[in-house]
Scaffold this motif. Structure first.
Motif, PDB file in Angstrom:
ATOM      1  N   GLY A  67     -24.440 -43.469  35.868  1.00 36.38           N
ATOM      2  CA  GLY A  67     -24.763 -42.477  35.268  1.00 36.38           C
ATOM      3  C   GLY A  67     -23.760 -42.003  34.832  1.00 36.38           C
ATOM      4  N   PHE A  68     -22.579 -41.191  35.335  1.00 42.82           N
ATOM      5  CA  PHE A  68     -21.606 -40.194  34.981  1.00 42.82           C
ATOM      6  C   PHE A  68     -20.370 -40.768  35.115  1.00 42.82           C
ATOM      7  N   HIS A  69     -19.988 -40.135  33.693  1.00 48.63           N
ATOM      8  CA  HIS A  69     -19.050 -41.007  34.235  1.00 48.63           C
ATOM      9  C   HIS A  69     -17.927 -39.385  33.700  1.00 48.63           C
ATOM     10  N   ARG A  70     -16.841 -39.982  34.178  1.00 52.08           N
ATOM     11  CA  ARG A  70     -15.596 -38.946  34.462  1.00 52.08           C
ATOM     12  C   ARG A  70     -15.448 -37.395  32.996  1.00 52.08           C
ATOM     13  N   CYS A  71     -15.360 -38.762  31.855  1.00 50.00           N
ATOM     14  CA  CYS A  71     -15.189 -38.139  30.836  1.00 50.00           C
ATOM     15  C   CYS A  71     -16.568 -37.032  29.890  1.00 50.00           C
ATOM     16  N   ALA A  72     -17.165 -37.524  30.328  1.00 47.75           N
ATOM     17  CA  ALA A  72     -18.721 -36.254  30.405  1.00 47.75           C
ATOM     18  C   ALA A  72     -17.918 -35.416  31.269  1.00 47.75           C
ATOM     19  N   PHE A  73     -16.879 -34.651  31.650  1.00 45.83           N
ATOM     20  CA  PHE A  73     -17.338 -33.994  32.639  1.00 45.83           C
ATOM     21  C   PHE A  73     -15.482 -33.237  31.983  1.00 45.83           C
ATOM     22  N   SER A  74     -15.450 -31.406  31.715  1.00 48.44           N
ATOM     23  CA  SER A  74     -14.335 -30.765  32.302  1.00 48.44           C
ATOM     24  C   SER A  74     -12.818 -31.228  33.405  1.00 48.44           C
ATOM     25  N   ALA A  75     -12.225 -31.483  32.766  1.00 53.08           N
ATOM     26  CA  ALA A  75     -11.966 -32.042  34.411  1.00 53.08           C
ATOM     27  C   ALA A  75     -10.196 -30.147  35.325  1.00 53.08           C
ATOM     28  N   GLU A  76     -11.133 -29.026  34.146  1.00 56.01           N
ATOM     29  CA  GLU A  76     -10.670 -27.698  34.447  1.00 56.01           C
ATOM     30  C   GLU A  76     -11.489 -27.286  34.737  1.00 56.01           C
ATOM     31  N   ASP A  77     -12.614 -27.618  34.600  1.00 56.27           N
ATOM     32  CA  ASP A  77     -14.504 -27.345  35.054  1.00 56.27           C
ATOM     33  C   ASP A  77     -15.327 -28.010  35.424  1.00 56.27           C
ATOM     34  N   PRO A  78     -14.883 -29.188  36.963  1.00 55.29           N
ATOM     35  CA  PRO A  78     -15.553 -30.170  37.287  1.00 55.29           C
ATOM     36  C   PRO A  78     -17.216 -29.876  37.875  1.00 55.29           C
ATOM     37  N   PRO A  79     -18.084 -30.283  37.627  1.00 56.73           N
ATOM     38  CA  PRO A  79     -19.584 -29.953  38.000  1.00 56.73           C
ATOM     39  C   PRO A  79     -19.554 -29.926  39.549  1.00 56.73           C
ATOM     40  N   THR A  80     -20.111 -29.136  40.228  1.00 56.74           N
ATOM     41  CA  THR A  80     -20.891 -29.191  41.458  1.00 56.74           C
ATOM     42  C   THR A  80     -21.841 -30.238  41.657  1.00 56.74           C
ATOM     43  N   MET A  81     -22.134 -30.940  42.292  1.00 52.05           N
ATOM     44  CA  MET A  81     -22.570 -32.329  42.609  1.00 52.05           C
ATOM     45  C   MET A  81     -23.423 -31.774  43.596  1.00 52.05           C
ATOM     46  N   TYR A  82     -24.516 -32.182  43.190  1.00 51.25           N
ATOM     47  CA  TYR A  82     -25.835 -31.995  44.730  1.00 51.25           C
ATOM     48  C   TYR A  82     -27.195 -32.747  44.817  1.00 51.25           C
ATOM     49  N   LYS A  83     -27.638 -33.100  46.220  1.00 54.94           N
ATOM     50  CA  LYS A  83     -28.753 -33.496  46.261  1.00 54.94           C
ATOM     51  C   LYS A  83     -30.166 -32.532  45.660  1.00 54.94           C
ATOM     52  N   LEU A  84     -30.706 -33.315  45.116  1.00 56.95           N
ATOM     53  CA  LEU A  84     -31.869 -32.398  45.230  1.00 56.95           C
ATOM     54  C   LEU A  84     -33.563 -32.880  45.788  1.00 56.95           C
ATOM     55  N   SER A  85     -34.183 -31.764  46.210  1.00 60.52           N
ATOM     56  CA  SER A  85     -35.451 -32.228  47.286  1.00 60.52           C
ATOM     57  C   SER A  85     -36.128 -31.913  46.665  1.00 60.52           C
ATOM     58  N   ILE A  86     -37.288 -32.307  45.887  1.00 60.66           N
ATOM     59  CA  ILE A  86     -38.527 -31.540  45.477  1.00 60.66           C
ATOM     60  C   ILE A  86     -40.021 -31.997  45.893  1.00 60.66           C
ATOM     61  N   GLU A  87     -40.880 -31.039  46.525  1.00 64.37           N
ATOM     62  CA  GLU A  87     -41.892 -31.308  46.865  1.00 64.37           C
ATOM     63  C   GLU A  87     -43.399 -30.975  45.058  1.00 64.37           C
ATOM     64  N   GLN A  88     -44.289 -31.746  46.193  1.00 59.21           N
ATOM     65  CA  GLN A  88     -45.498 -31.122  44.918  1.00 59.21           C
ATOM     66  C   GLN A  88     -46.213 -30.909  46.099  1.00 59.21           C
ATOM     67  N   PHE A  89     -46.865 -28.801  46.046  1.00 59.25           N
ATOM     68  CA  PHE A  89     -46.980 -28.977  46.696  1.00 59.25           C
ATOM     69  C   PHE A  89     -48.766 -29.157  46.602  1.00 59.25           C
ATOM     70  N   SER A  90     -48.989 -29.724  45.960  1.00 57.30           N
ATOM     71  CA  SER A  90     -50.399 -30.203  46.085  1.00 57.30           C
ATOM     72  C   SER A  90     -51.181 -31.478  47.189  1.00 57.30           C
ATOM     73  N   THR A  91     -49.839 -32.287  47.323  1.00 63.72           N
ATOM     74  CA  THR A  91     -49.639 -33.295  47.500  1.00 63.72           C
ATOM     75  C   THR A  91     -48.686 -33.667  49.152  1.00 63.72           C
ATOM     76  N   LYS A  92     -47.613 -32.062  49.232  1.00 62.22           N
ATOM     77  CA  LYS A  92     -46.774 -32.488  50.170  1.00 62.22           C
ATOM     78  C   LYS A  92     -46.308 -33.842  49.965  1.00 62.22           C
ATOM     79  N   GLU A  93     -45.979 -34.490  48.186  1.00 65.09           N
ATOM     80  CA  GLU A  93     -45.200 -35.609  48.530  1.00 65.09           C
ATOM     81  C   GLU A  93     -43.393 -34.741  48.672  1.00 65.09           C
ATOM     82  N   ARG A  94     -42.659 -35.765  48.569  1.00 64.55           N
ATOM     83  CA  ARG A  94     -41.422 -35.176  48.391  1.00 64.55           C
ATOM     84  C   ARG A  94     -40.461 -36.588  47.665  1.00 64.55           C
TER      85      ARG A  94
END
Length: 165
Positions: A67-94
């Motif tokens: 889904g990500f393509h090199r042309c979508a980002f600046s070569a001089e300032d590339p993105p930082t990539m993260y793993k994101l974990s989201i937790e729903q407080f009411s159910t503790k599902e993640r």
């Protein structure tokens, strides 16, 4: 975040069902992690943590994400990539999502290639003001952050959580 149910969101999880939230992100000094909240009104419904994928190149992300393509980002300032974990407080599902691309410097912008999650900064605080905001929201972060971003997030809650907001 130790949720009782874990799921992983990959690239092929497209859906038009996006919920809008106010989001608050607190970035570490080194920008290698962030912690945040998704709110509806004044109610915190979800918490999230981002951890940098430091050993991942743009070429690798492009190849693996579909889904990500090199042309979508600046070569001089590339993105930082993260793993994101989201937790729903009411159910503790993640759910875990990767990669999440972070661009735009202090005016942070986060995107998942399937559009399952996005964030745009409306305002941000740096240095001492950021530390004070972070301490008020997350007492455990006192002294470990110098950037707090507040903005709008879109997330597919009904698709990824059994008891969505």
């Amino acid at each position: 975040m130790d949720g009782t149910v874990d799921k992983h969101i990959g690239v092929g999880d497209d859906s038009d069902e996006l919920d809008e939230f106010t989001a608050i992100l607190c970035f570490s000094y080194e920008r290698d992690w962030f912690q945040g909240l998704l709110l509806k009104g004044k109610e915190s419904l979800f918490g999230f943590v981002g951890e940098e994928l430091s050993d991942t190149s743009i070429e690798q992300i492009e190849e693996e994400s579909g889904g990500f393509h090199r042309c979508a980002f600046s070569a001089e300032d590339p993105p930082t990539m993260y793993k994101l974990s989201i937790e729903q407080f009411s159910t503790k599902e993640r759910v875990d999502m990767q990669p999440i691309a972070c661009t735009n410097g202090d005016n942070a912008k986060l995107d998942h290639p399937s559009h399952a999650f996005s964030f745009r900064t409306n305002s941000f605080f740096v240095d001492n003001k950021a530390s004070l905001k972070a301490k008020a929201l997350f007492p455990n972060l006192a002294g470990s952050t110098d950037l707090v971003c507040i903005g709008e997030a879109h997330f597919q809650t009904t698709k990824h959580f059994t008891a969505a907001s």
